[in-house]
Design a protein around this motif. Structure first.
Motif, PDB file in Angstrom:
ATOM      1  N   TYR A  21       0.579  -1.263   0.114  1.00 48.02           N
ATOM      2  CA  TYR A  21      -0.161   0.204   0.066  1.00 48.02           C
ATOM      3  C   TYR A  21       0.934   1.256  -0.067  1.00 48.02           C
ATOM      4  O   TYR A  21       0.571   2.114  -0.821  1.00 48.02           O
ATOM      5  CB  TYR A  21      -0.814  -0.036   1.285  1.00 48.02           C
ATOM      6  N   ALA A  22       1.948   1.218   0.670  1.00 49.98           N
ATOM      7  CA  ALA A  22       2.690   2.349   0.842  1.00 49.98           C
ATOM      8  C   ALA A  22       3.384   2.785  -0.535  1.00 49.98           C
ATOM      9  O   ALA A  22       3.526   3.846  -1.189  1.00 49.98           O
ATOM     10  CB  ALA A  22       3.917   2.373   1.917  1.00 49.98           C
ATOM     11  N   VAL A  23       4.004   1.615  -1.063  1.00 50.63           N
ATOM     12  CA  VAL A  23       4.489   1.739  -2.349  1.00 50.63           C
ATOM     13  C   VAL A  23       3.483   2.275  -3.519  1.00 50.63           C
ATOM     14  O   VAL A  23       3.968   2.928  -4.511  1.00 50.63           O
ATOM     15  CB  VAL A  23       5.008   0.442  -2.896  1.00 50.63           C
ATOM     16  N   LEU A  24       2.323   1.757  -3.533  1.00 51.41           N
ATOM     17  CA  LEU A  24       1.260   2.145  -4.385  1.00 51.41           C
ATOM     18  C   LEU A  24       0.796   3.417  -4.246  1.00 51.41           C
ATOM     19  O   LEU A  24       0.630   4.543  -5.244  1.00 51.41           O
ATOM     20  CB  LEU A  24       0.057   1.220  -4.249  1.00 51.41           C
ATOM     21  N   ALA A  25       0.718   3.911  -3.061  1.00 45.94           N
ATOM     22  CA  ALA A  25       0.184   5.195  -2.467  1.00 45.94           C
ATOM     23  C   ALA A  25       1.330   6.186  -2.974  1.00 45.94           C
ATOM     24  O   ALA A  25       0.988   7.221  -3.619  1.00 45.94           O
ATOM     25  CB  ALA A  25      -0.338   5.501  -1.238  1.00 45.94           C
ATOM     26  N   ALA A  34       2.543  14.914  -9.273  1.00 46.96           N
ATOM     27  CA  ALA A  34       3.884  15.673  -9.095  1.00 46.96           C
ATOM     28  C   ALA A  34       3.998  17.238  -9.316  1.00 46.96           C
ATOM     29  O   ALA A  34       4.737  17.937  -8.880  1.00 46.96           O
ATOM     30  CB  ALA A  34       4.653  15.179 -10.500  1.00 46.96           C
ATOM     31  N   ALA A  35       2.849  17.763 -10.338  1.00 46.91           N
ATOM     32  CA  ALA A  35       2.888  19.344 -10.431  1.00 46.91           C
ATOM     33  C   ALA A  35       1.799  20.104  -9.548  1.00 46.91           C
ATOM     34  O   ALA A  35       1.518  21.435  -9.818  1.00 46.91           O
ATOM     35  CB  ALA A  35       2.282  19.530 -11.802  1.00 46.91           C
ATOM     36  N   SER A  36       1.165  19.165  -8.445  1.00 46.31           N
ATOM     37  CA  SER A  36       0.116  19.923  -7.744  1.00 46.31           C
ATOM     38  C   SER A  36       0.541  20.524  -6.574  1.00 46.31           C
ATOM     39  O   SER A  36       2.066  20.364  -6.209  1.00 46.31           O
ATOM     40  CB  SER A  36      -0.561  18.442  -7.100  1.00 46.31           C
ATOM     41  N   SER A  37      -0.072  21.295  -6.012  1.00 42.67           N
ATOM     42  CA  SER A  37       0.423  22.101  -4.659  1.00 42.67           C
ATOM     43  C   SER A  37       0.450  21.367  -3.550  1.00 42.67           C
ATOM     44  O   SER A  37       0.172  20.135  -3.485  1.00 42.67           O
ATOM     45  CB  SER A  37      -0.495  23.248  -4.517  1.00 42.67           C
ATOM     46  N   GLY A  38       1.210  21.856  -2.504  1.00 43.97           N
ATOM     47  CA  GLY A  38       1.543  21.206  -1.296  1.00 43.97           C
ATOM     48  C   GLY A  38       0.352  20.851  -0.557  1.00 43.97           C
ATOM     49  O   GLY A  38       0.120  19.789   0.130  1.00 43.97           O
ATOM     50  N   TRP A  39      -0.931  21.538  -0.659  1.00 47.11           N
ATOM     51  CA  TRP A  39      -2.024  21.454  -0.244  1.00 47.11           C
ATOM     52  C   TRP A  39      -2.701  20.220  -0.778  1.00 47.11           C
ATOM     53  O   TRP A  39      -3.399  19.433   0.076  1.00 47.11           O
ATOM     54  CB  TRP A  39      -3.102  22.530  -0.181  1.00 47.11           C
ATOM     55  N   VAL A  40      -2.527  19.925  -1.932  1.00 41.79           N
ATOM     56  CA  VAL A  40      -2.994  18.807  -2.472  1.00 41.79           C
ATOM     57  C   VAL A  40      -2.379  17.527  -2.290  1.00 41.79           C
ATOM     58  O   VAL A  40      -2.814  16.444  -1.954  1.00 41.79           O
ATOM     59  CB  VAL A  40      -3.296  18.905  -4.104  1.00 41.79           C
ATOM     60  N   HIS A  41      -1.131  17.697  -2.085  1.00 41.74           N
ATOM     61  CA  HIS A  41      -0.102  16.513  -1.559  1.00 41.74           C
ATOM     62  C   HIS A  41      -0.726  16.308  -0.094  1.00 41.74           C
ATOM     63  O   HIS A  41      -0.693  15.103   0.279  1.00 41.74           O
ATOM     64  CB  HIS A  41       1.248  16.989  -1.623  1.00 41.74           C
ATOM     65  N   LEU A  42      -0.902  17.296   0.951  1.00 44.73           N
ATOM     66  CA  LEU A  42      -1.212  16.960   2.115  1.00 44.73           C
ATOM     67  C   LEU A  42      -2.598  16.378   2.011  1.00 44.73           C
ATOM     68  O   LEU A  42      -2.652  15.359   2.989  1.00 44.73           O
ATOM     69  CB  LEU A  42      -1.406  18.409   2.814  1.00 44.73           C
ATOM     70  N   LEU A  46      -2.816  12.607   3.525  1.00 44.18           N
ATOM     71  CA  LEU A  46      -3.923  12.397   4.860  1.00 44.18           C
ATOM     72  C   LEU A  46      -4.802  11.310   4.547  1.00 44.18           C
ATOM     73  O   LEU A  46      -5.132  10.382   5.255  1.00 44.18           O
ATOM     74  CB  LEU A  46      -4.427  13.532   5.115  1.00 44.18           C
ATOM     75  N   PHE A  47      -5.435  11.543   3.272  1.00 39.10           N
ATOM     76  CA  PHE A  47      -6.530  10.409   3.057  1.00 39.10           C
ATOM     77  C   PHE A  47      -6.130   8.852   2.780  1.00 39.10           C
ATOM     78  O   PHE A  47      -6.518   8.046   3.268  1.00 39.10           O
ATOM     79  CB  PHE A  47      -7.201  10.796   1.596  1.00 39.10           C
ATOM     80  N   TRP A  52      -5.840   3.141   4.429  1.00 43.01           N
ATOM     81  CA  TRP A  52      -5.002   1.344   4.875  1.00 43.01           C
ATOM     82  C   TRP A  52      -5.555   0.770   5.850  1.00 43.01           C
ATOM     83  O   TRP A  52      -5.531  -0.476   6.171  1.00 43.01           O
ATOM     84  CB  TRP A  52      -3.757   1.475   4.644  1.00 43.01           C
ATOM     85  N   VAL A  53      -6.294   1.816   6.874  1.00 40.41           N
ATOM     86  CA  VAL A  53      -6.692   1.224   8.183  1.00 40.41           C
ATOM     87  C   VAL A  53      -7.835   0.217   7.837  1.00 40.41           C
ATOM     88  O   VAL A  53      -8.044  -0.768   8.554  1.00 40.41           O
ATOM     89  CB  VAL A  53      -7.090   2.387   8.973  1.00 40.41           C
TER      90      VAL A  53
END
Length: 69
Positions: A21-25, A34-42, A46-47, A52-53
């Motif tokens: 799951y970590a590798v896929l995510a 890759a070109a998205s903002s930091g908020w999108v990455h955050l 988070l999601f 994975w839970v």
């Protein structure tokens, strides 16, 4: 199935689940965000960090069920 074997298999399944799951995510984030903002990455991490839970809970529930008689 004996309880010890069920817990051993469950532990192996959980380890494989987390690693895959970590590798896929991370791969999905690398390719699509890759070109998205930091908020999108955050928001994505988070999601995906919480998502994975759900399968892990199912595996743990299976591990904790009493053996049939």
């Amino acid at each position: 199935m004996p309880v010890r074997l069920k817990k051993f298999l469950g532990a192996i399944i959980l380890i494989v689940l987390v690693v895959v799951y970590a590798v896929l995510a991370t791969a999905i984030a690398t390719v699509y965000l890759a070109a998205s903002s930091g908020w999108v990455h955050l928001a994505y991490f988070l999601f995906s960090g919480i998502l994975w839970v759900v399968p892990a809970m199912l595996v743990i529930k299976w591990m904790e069920t009493a053996p049939r008689r």
